[in-house]
Design a protein around this motif. Structure first.
Motif, mmCIF file in Angstrom:
data_model
loop_
_atom_site.group_PDB
_atom_site.id
_atom_site.type_symbol
_atom_site.label_atom_id
_atom_site.label_comp_id
_atom_site.label_asym_id
_atom_site.label_seq_id
_atom_site.Cartn_x
_atom_site.Cartn_y
_atom_site.Cartn_z
ATOM 1 N N UNK A 187 -17.035 86.951 11.923
ATOM 2 C CA UNK A 187 -17.885 87.077 13.105
ATOM 3 C C UNK A 187 -17.478 86.120 14.229
ATOM 4 N N UNK A 188 -16.371 85.392 14.038
ATOM 5 C CA UNK A 188 -15.922 84.442 15.051
ATOM 6 C C UNK A 188 -15.330 85.166 16.259
ATOM 7 N N UNK A 189 -15.599 84.641 17.429
ATOM 8 C CA UNK A 189 -14.971 85.148 18.656
ATOM 9 C C UNK A 189 -13.504 84.739 18.675
ATOM 10 N N UNK A 190 -12.707 85.522 19.347
ATOM 11 C CA UNK A 190 -11.287 85.206 19.484
ATOM 12 C C UNK A 190 -11.108 84.132 20.548
ATOM 13 N N UNK A 191 -10.238 83.182 20.265
ATOM 14 C CA UNK A 191 -9.921 82.104 21.204
ATOM 15 C C UNK A 191 -8.436 82.185 21.549
ATOM 16 N N UNK A 192 -8.134 82.301 22.830
ATOM 17 C CA UNK A 192 -6.744 82.381 23.294
ATOM 18 C C UNK A 192 -6.441 81.170 24.163
ATOM 19 N N UNK A 193 -5.319 80.529 23.873
ATOM 20 C CA UNK A 193 -4.906 79.343 24.614
ATOM 21 C C UNK A 193 -3.637 79.627 25.401
ATOM 22 N N UNK A 194 -3.637 79.203 26.651
ATOM 23 C CA UNK A 194 -2.477 79.346 27.539
ATOM 24 C C UNK A 194 -1.883 77.968 27.775
ATOM 25 N N UNK A 195 -0.586 77.844 27.586
ATOM 26 C CA UNK A 195 0.121 76.599 27.867
ATOM 27 C C UNK A 195 1.040 76.835 29.062
ATOM 28 N N UNK A 196 0.983 75.938 30.044
ATOM 29 C CA UNK A 196 1.807 76.049 31.251
ATOM 30 C C UNK A 196 2.577 74.748 31.431
ATOM 31 N N UNK A 197 3.898 74.847 31.534
ATOM 32 C CA UNK A 197 4.746 73.654 31.655
ATOM 33 C C UNK A 197 4.639 73.053 33.053
ATOM 34 N N UNK A 198 4.317 71.768 33.128
ATOM 35 C CA UNK A 198 4.229 71.072 34.410
ATOM 36 C C UNK A 198 5.550 70.429 34.800
ATOM 37 N N UNK A 199 6.545 70.562 33.955
ATOM 38 C CA UNK A 199 7.928 70.196 34.239
ATOM 39 C C UNK A 199 8.782 70.994 33.260
ATOM 40 N N UNK A 200 10.076 71.001 33.412
ATOM 41 C CA UNK A 200 10.926 71.654 32.424
ATOM 42 C C UNK A 200 10.664 71.033 31.057
ATOM 43 N N UNK A 201 10.560 71.861 30.033
ATOM 44 C CA UNK A 201 10.419 71.361 28.660
ATOM 45 C C UNK A 201 11.725 71.662 27.934
ATOM 46 N N UNK A 202 12.513 70.627 27.710
ATOM 47 C CA UNK A 202 13.811 70.780 27.062
ATOM 48 C C UNK A 202 13.685 70.517 25.561
ATOM 49 N N UNK A 209 6.460 64.857 28.427
ATOM 50 C CA UNK A 209 6.155 66.285 28.431
ATOM 51 C C UNK A 209 4.682 66.481 28.738
ATOM 52 N N UNK A 210 4.401 67.318 29.732
ATOM 53 C CA UNK A 210 3.018 67.606 30.116
ATOM 54 C C UNK A 210 2.818 69.120 30.140
ATOM 55 N N UNK A 211 1.802 69.568 29.434
ATOM 56 C CA UNK A 211 1.448 70.983 29.395
ATOM 57 C C UNK A 211 0.007 71.140 29.846
ATOM 58 N N UNK A 212 -0.202 72.010 30.830
ATOM 59 C CA UNK A 212 -1.557 72.384 31.186
ATOM 60 C C UNK A 212 -2.060 73.345 30.120
ATOM 61 N N UNK A 213 -3.207 73.039 29.554
ATOM 62 C CA UNK A 213 -3.759 73.807 28.437
ATOM 63 C C UNK A 213 -5.078 74.443 28.873
ATOM 64 N N UNK A 214 -5.149 75.768 28.805
ATOM 65 C CA UNK A 214 -6.340 76.513 29.216
ATOM 66 C C UNK A 214 -6.720 77.464 28.090
ATOM 67 N N UNK A 215 -7.945 77.353 27.585
ATOM 68 C CA UNK A 215 -8.408 78.244 26.527
ATOM 69 C C UNK A 215 -9.601 79.065 26.994
ATOM 70 N N UNK A 216 -9.598 80.335 26.620
ATOM 71 C CA UNK A 216 -10.726 81.227 26.894
ATOM 72 C C UNK A 216 -11.288 81.728 25.570
ATOM 73 N N UNK A 217 -12.615 81.707 25.465
ATOM 74 C CA UNK A 217 -13.320 82.145 24.272
ATOM 75 C C UNK A 217 -13.900 83.531 24.505
ATOM 76 N N UNK A 218 -13.638 84.451 23.591
ATOM 77 C CA UNK A 218 -14.132 85.816 23.719
ATOM 78 C C UNK A 218 -15.638 85.882 23.872
ATOM 79 N N UNK A 219 -16.099 86.907 24.567
ATOM 80 C CA UNK A 219 -17.519 87.023 24.895
ATOM 81 C C UNK A 219 -18.362 87.517 23.728
ATOM 82 N N UNK A 220 -17.727 87.982 22.653
ATOM 83 C CA UNK A 220 -18.465 88.486 21.501
ATOM 84 C C UNK A 220 -18.102 87.687 20.254
#
Length: 208
Positions: free
Chosen positions: A60-75, A146-157
């Motif tokens: 019954x858990x909602x789905x959680x999706x995380x987006x990672x965005x590189x704030x500089x090149x990640x080598x 290394x810096x990553x912008x991390x954004x997570x969205x939780x499903x509405x159900x």
């Protein structure tokens, strides 16, 4: 500044809306907004998933999706995120995390799967199911952060999944939904020009 964060969040939500709204719903909740930092010398994490699908309650858990965005090149030497694709399933979690799992069963669960290293150009990113097996790699560079912008969205159900950290400044928790971010009012909202993100410092436990 909060104005820059709002614009970045608006742009990401706009570009990814078809994908996010399809799997999470247009009223998906902004659940996490942070910058993950890994300094030179940070060790790799153990492989883990942020949430698990085990037992009847997790159905019954909602789905959680995380987006990672590189704030500089990640080598390669900066400790890119390491992923095991297709490890977000109940079948895999029972083998890897279940009560009967052992070191042998964990190795067996992984032996046929190929690890992916997420080296990125600045501004590039990826989206990940929170149940996916992953870790922050070791930062073996001599001086690179290394810096990553991390954004997570939780499903509405569904219920909030166990294990999710909800790294978001308190005043914004439960207030912002995916559909809200797309509105022009969002770019003018939330008051003064203070920081909107939380920061996770580099460590063996928190670098991803």
């Amino acid at each position: 500044p909060i104005s820059i964060v709002r614009k970045a969040l608006h742009m990401i939500a706009k570009n990814m809306y078809p994908f996010l709204s399809k799997i999470l719903g247009s009223k998906a909740l902004l659940y996490e907004l942070s910058v993950i930092i890994s300094d030179s010398g940070s060790r790799a994490q153990q492989f883990h998933s942020d949430t698990k699908i085990l037992g009847r309650s997790s159905e019954k858990d909602a789905l959680l999706v995380t987006i990672f965005l590189a704030l500089q090149d990640v080598k390669k030497d900066m400790g890119p995120t390491l992923l095991y694709p297709k490890t977000h399933t109940r079948e895999f979690h029972e083998l890897y995390f279940g009560n009967k799992s052992t070191a042998t069963s964990q190795l067996t669960a992984l032996e046929s799967r190929k690890q992916t290293s997420m080296t990125l150009k600045q501004g590039a990113g990826f989206a990940m199911n929170s149940r996916l097996l992953h870790c922050g790699g070791a930062n073996t560079s001599t001086s690179s952060r290394r810096r990553l912008l991390c954004i997570s969205f939780l499903g509405s159900k569904g219920n909030v999944p166990h294990g999710s950290t909800a790294s978001l400044i308190e005043e914004y928790k439960g207030r912002i939904r995916l559909c809200d971010i797309l509105s022009k009012d969002f770019l003018l909202s939330f008051g003064d020009d203070n920081n909107m993100t939380s920061t996770t410092p580099s460590s063996t436990d928190d670098n991803d």
